[in-house]
Design a protein around this motif. Sequence first.
Motif, PDB file in Angstrom:
ATOM      1  N   ASP A   6       0.668  -1.116  -0.070  1.00  0.00           N
ATOM      2  CA  ASP A   6      -0.106   0.142  -0.069  1.00  0.00           C
ATOM      3  C   ASP A   6       0.805   1.203  -0.009  1.00  0.00           C
ATOM      4  O   ASP A   6       0.474   2.289  -0.802  1.00  0.00           O
ATOM      5  N   ALA A   7       1.925   1.246   0.785  1.00  0.00           N
ATOM      6  CA  ALA A   7       2.854   2.285   0.784  1.00  0.00           C
ATOM      7  C   ALA A   7       3.382   2.798  -0.741  1.00  0.00           C
ATOM      8  O   ALA A   7       3.554   3.924  -1.286  1.00  0.00           O
ATOM      9  N   GLU A   8       3.761   1.884  -1.275  1.00  0.00           N
ATOM     10  CA  GLU A   8       4.282   1.939  -2.632  1.00  0.00           C
ATOM     11  C   GLU A   8       3.396   2.541  -3.634  1.00  0.00           C
ATOM     12  O   GLU A   8       3.289   3.295  -4.459  1.00  0.00           O
ATOM     13  N   ARG A   9       1.940   1.877  -3.466  1.00  0.00           N
ATOM     14  CA  ARG A   9       0.789   2.380  -4.202  1.00  0.00           C
ATOM     15  C   ARG A   9       0.594   3.765  -3.777  1.00  0.00           C
ATOM     16  O   ARG A   9       0.128   4.331  -4.853  1.00  0.00           O
ATOM     17  N   GLN A  10       0.477   4.243  -2.735  1.00  0.00           N
ATOM     18  CA  GLN A  10       0.481   5.681  -2.574  1.00  0.00           C
ATOM     19  C   GLN A  10       1.419   6.664  -3.027  1.00  0.00           C
ATOM     20  O   GLN A  10       1.325   7.629  -3.851  1.00  0.00           O
ATOM     21  N   MET A  15       2.851  10.362  -7.093  1.00  0.00           N
ATOM     22  CA  MET A  15       3.802  10.974  -8.325  1.00  0.00           C
ATOM     23  C   MET A  15       2.949  10.887  -9.621  1.00  0.00           C
ATOM     24  O   MET A  15       3.225  11.979 -10.459  1.00  0.00           O
ATOM     25  N   LEU A  16       1.929  10.033  -9.916  1.00  0.00           N
ATOM     26  CA  LEU A  16       1.405  10.208 -11.182  1.00  0.00           C
ATOM     27  C   LEU A  16       0.343  11.463 -11.395  1.00  0.00           C
ATOM     28  O   LEU A  16       0.203  12.132 -12.200  1.00  0.00           O
ATOM     29  N   TYR A  17      -0.072  11.827 -10.138  1.00  0.00           N
ATOM     30  CA  TYR A  17      -1.097  12.790  -9.968  1.00  0.00           C
ATOM     31  C   TYR A  17      -0.813  14.111  -9.556  1.00  0.00           C
ATOM     32  O   TYR A  17      -1.273  15.003  -9.285  1.00  0.00           O
ATOM     33  N   ALA A  18       0.616  14.317  -9.306  1.00  0.00           N
ATOM     34  CA  ALA A  18       1.022  15.524  -8.752  1.00  0.00           C
ATOM     35  C   ALA A  18       1.219  16.392 -10.080  1.00  0.00           C
ATOM     36  O   ALA A  18       1.255  16.255 -11.054  1.00  0.00           O
ATOM     37  N   PRO A  19       0.869  17.733  -9.577  1.00  0.00           N
ATOM     38  CA  PRO A  19       0.906  18.883 -10.794  1.00  0.00           C
ATOM     39  C   PRO A  19       2.325  18.903 -11.502  1.00  0.00           C
ATOM     40  O   PRO A  19       3.376  18.539 -10.596  1.00  0.00           O
ATOM     41  N   PRO A  20       2.650  19.313 -12.468  1.00  0.00           N
ATOM     42  CA  PRO A  20       3.593  19.407 -13.211  1.00  0.00           C
ATOM     43  C   PRO A  20       4.564  20.373 -12.407  1.00  0.00           C
ATOM     44  O   PRO A  20       4.107  21.445 -11.885  1.00  0.00           O
TER      45      PRO A  20
END
Length: 62
Positions: A6-10, A15-20
């Motif tokens: 779960d920690a790696e998933r979070q 990282m994927l949904y962070a703003p540019p």
Amino acid sequence: MAAEDDAERQRNRAMLYAPPKEAGRRPSGGGMRRGAAGISTGDAQALMSQMAAEDARYQGRR
């Protein structure tokens, strides 16, 4: 890519949904606000007046 826990998933989701990275920076150009086309409001107004003058010239008006 599957996460093992779960920690790696979070971390992956963050990282994927962070703003540019450049989203927090101020636009270059001396603090002038730029539109969607990448030109300032003053430049757009100047271009529009030039186009109107040229249009009037082509229609026979001066």
